[in-house]
Design a protein around this motif. Sequence first.
Motif, mmCIF file in Angstrom:
data_model
loop_
_atom_site.group_PDB
_atom_site.id
_atom_site.type_symbol
_atom_site.label_atom_id
_atom_site.label_comp_id
_atom_site.label_asym_id
_atom_site.label_seq_id
_atom_site.Cartn_x
_atom_site.Cartn_y
_atom_site.Cartn_z
ATOM 1 N N GLU A 24 -61.652 -14.301 -19.285
ATOM 2 C CA GLU A 24 -62.353 -13.895 -18.064
ATOM 3 C C GLU A 24 -62.183 -14.957 -16.975
ATOM 4 N N ASP A 25 -62.255 -16.229 -17.379
ATOM 5 C CA ASP A 25 -62.128 -17.314 -16.406
ATOM 6 C C ASP A 25 -60.712 -17.384 -15.833
ATOM 7 N N MET A 26 -59.708 -17.147 -16.665
ATOM 8 C CA MET A 26 -58.334 -17.136 -16.167
ATOM 9 C C MET A 26 -58.132 -15.972 -15.194
ATOM 10 N N ALA A 27 -58.673 -14.814 -15.547
ATOM 11 C CA ALA A 27 -58.564 -13.648 -14.663
ATOM 12 C C ALA A 27 -59.259 -13.924 -13.334
ATOM 13 N N ARG A 28 -60.429 -14.560 -13.388
ATOM 14 C CA ARG A 28 -61.150 -14.891 -12.164
ATOM 15 C C ARG A 28 -60.371 -15.926 -11.344
ATOM 16 N N ALA A 29 -59.778 -16.899 -12.024
ATOM 17 C CA ALA A 29 -59.031 -17.951 -11.332
ATOM 18 C C ALA A 29 -57.845 -17.375 -10.565
ATOM 19 N N VAL A 30 -57.070 -16.507 -11.211
ATOM 20 C CA VAL A 30 -55.916 -15.905 -10.542
ATOM 21 C C VAL A 30 -56.394 -15.034 -9.380
ATOM 22 N N SER A 31 -57.478 -14.311 -9.598
ATOM 23 C CA SER A 31 -58.038 -13.476 -8.535
ATOM 24 C C SER A 31 -58.491 -14.330 -7.351
ATOM 25 N N PHE A 32 -59.094 -15.482 -7.649
ATOM 26 C CA PHE A 32 -59.544 -16.405 -6.603
ATOM 27 C C PHE A 32 -58.357 -16.885 -5.778
ATOM 28 N N ILE A 33 -57.272 -17.253 -6.452
ATOM 29 C CA ILE A 33 -56.092 -17.757 -5.743
ATOM 30 C C ILE A 33 -55.505 -16.676 -4.843
ATOM 31 N N ALA A 63 -52.201 -21.455 -24.221
ATOM 32 C CA ALA A 63 -51.041 -20.564 -24.215
ATOM 33 C C ALA A 63 -51.446 -19.142 -24.570
ATOM 34 N N ARG A 64 -52.410 -19.011 -25.458
ATOM 35 C CA ARG A 64 -52.929 -17.673 -25.797
ATOM 36 C C ARG A 64 -53.562 -17.033 -24.567
ATOM 37 N N ILE A 65 -54.319 -17.836 -23.817
ATOM 38 C CA ILE A 65 -54.978 -17.324 -22.625
ATOM 39 C C ILE A 65 -53.943 -16.847 -21.612
ATOM 40 N N ALA A 66 -52.920 -17.670 -21.393
ATOM 41 C CA ALA A 66 -51.853 -17.300 -20.460
ATOM 42 C C ALA A 66 -51.158 -16.023 -20.910
ATOM 43 N N ALA A 67 -50.917 -15.925 -22.217
ATOM 44 C CA ALA A 67 -50.222 -14.753 -22.759
ATOM 45 C C ALA A 67 -51.069 -13.491 -22.630
ATOM 46 N N TYR A 68 -52.353 -13.599 -22.911
ATOM 47 C CA TYR A 68 -53.230 -12.424 -22.806
ATOM 48 C C TYR A 68 -53.265 -11.887 -21.374
ATOM 49 N N ILE A 69 -53.408 -12.804 -20.399
ATOM 50 C CA ILE A 69 -53.432 -12.365 -19.008
ATOM 51 C C ILE A 69 -52.077 -11.818 -18.608
ATOM 52 N N GLY A 70 -51.019 -12.454 -19.092
ATOM 53 C CA GLY A 70 -49.682 -11.978 -18.791
ATOM 54 C C GLY A 70 -49.430 -10.582 -19.334
ATOM 55 N N SER A 71 -49.920 -10.319 -20.528
ATOM 56 C CA SER A 71 -49.694 -9.029 -21.180
ATOM 57 C C SER A 71 -50.561 -7.914 -20.605
ATOM 58 N N HIS A 72 -51.857 -8.206 -20.417
ATOM 59 C CA HIS A 72 -52.810 -7.156 -20.053
ATOM 60 C C HIS A 72 -53.190 -7.122 -18.579
ATOM 61 N N GLY A 73 -52.955 -8.219 -17.881
ATOM 62 C CA GLY A 73 -53.301 -8.256 -16.467
ATOM 63 C C GLY A 73 -54.712 -8.766 -16.219
ATOM 64 N N THR A 74 -54.979 -9.131 -14.987
ATOM 65 C CA THR A 74 -56.272 -9.701 -14.632
ATOM 66 C C THR A 74 -57.414 -8.687 -14.653
ATOM 67 N N ALA A 75 -57.144 -7.464 -14.243
ATOM 68 C CA ALA A 75 -58.201 -6.451 -14.183
ATOM 69 C C ALA A 75 -58.772 -6.154 -15.565
ATOM 70 N N TYR A 76 -57.948 -6.257 -16.580
ATOM 71 C CA TYR A 76 -58.378 -5.981 -17.955
ATOM 72 C C TYR A 76 -59.510 -6.925 -18.380
ATOM 73 N N TYR A 77 -59.508 -8.116 -17.810
ATOM 74 C CA TYR A 77 -60.526 -9.117 -18.167
ATOM 75 C C TYR A 77 -61.539 -9.338 -17.046
ATOM 76 N N GLY A 78 -61.703 -8.344 -16.201
ATOM 77 C CA GLY A 78 -62.739 -8.397 -15.189
ATOM 78 C C GLY A 78 -62.322 -8.957 -13.848
ATOM 79 N N GLY A 79 -61.046 -9.306 -13.684
ATOM 80 C CA GLY A 79 -60.571 -9.808 -12.406
ATOM 81 C C GLY A 79 -60.131 -8.673 -11.500
ATOM 82 N N ASP A 80 -59.544 -9.027 -10.375
ATOM 83 C CA ASP A 80 -59.018 -8.018 -9.465
ATOM 84 C C ASP A 80 -57.740 -7.411 -10.043
ATOM 85 N N LYS A 81 -57.397 -6.214 -9.563
ATOM 86 C CA LYS A 81 -56.156 -5.588 -9.985
ATOM 87 C C LYS A 81 -55.018 -6.214 -9.196
#
Length: 325
Positions: free
Chosen positions: A185-194, A217-235
């Motif tokens: 969730e934090d990674m998704a929020r971070a990318v959305s913030f940027i 690396a798992r966090i990066a891979a999860y966001i890479g695979s599923h996208g930010t919106a999947y974890y509560g970030g922006d699409k």
Amino acid sequence: MKGKLAVLTAIFLLFSCDANRANANNIASKGKNMKASDITIETKIRDIISNPSLSDWGRLLFPANEGYWSGDTLGDLHLTWYSHINPQKTVEIVRYVTECAENGQQVFYDIYSEAEKRVDPEKRDTGLFFFRGKSNAKFAVCCAGGGHVFVGAMHDSFPHALELSKKGYNAFALIYRPGWNESNEDMARAVSFIFAHAKELGVDTDCYSLWGGSAGARIAAYIGSHGTAYYGGDKLPQAGTVVMQYTGHSEMGRTDPPTFACVGNRDGIADWRTMQQRINTLSSYGIPTEFHVYKGLPHGFGLGQGTVAEGWLDLAVKFWERQMK
């Protein structure tokens, strides 16, 4: 019985985190200003944490949970599971952020509002450290490992972000909540913030990259695979590249982004064969990949300075640059 034990454990961890945070805040209120030029390997870690010019975020240069780091000075900093910490690089990083603060240049960014932090106090231990490259250059987000119990940024993300900035790229090091779901969730929020502040930050959002070591690396891979919106970030658009170090992450799909991976063949935590198998499968899907296994290296070699892995970051950057074309 197991249920009661889980509740007691959760209560202990909550009070432990609050105690660590309160302790760090108390230290920060009693410190003296320290200039970047005065910082050496002999500088006490507590003096960095308590440096008023670094505000409250100075404590986040080190794991928020103090049980996972030790050492009195920058030169003898030790992080759990990491054996290749470079003291000179640690000093360089601390000098960089201190110099930014001295010059009035913002280096730390909150990704959550004060209202969100009041609802969830653990979000106070999150944020982005910005290592600036060229204006309007592409950006990368680096995510440190720590077994999902702490964030080993001083070894596993700050050095990477600093080196990327030297190459002209805008690099962010994420300080996240260590929980499995919370970290994503934090990674998704971070990318959305940027993305939301791209103009203010001076970054190009096209073909951005996500970097991580071990749990990061798992966090990066999860966001890479599923996208930010999947974890509560922006699409948002998918990452242009994911760079992974030493992780046993095996989930994958046919739409994963181009992936670069490296690991040591003496890694007792992340088996190199598992990483190679994942990369081979992604390659079979037609996804651009690159894989390196380094002889004799254990888990957590970071930048690999002084080892057979030295220079791997340059290879990863070239891989990322190929995806930009």
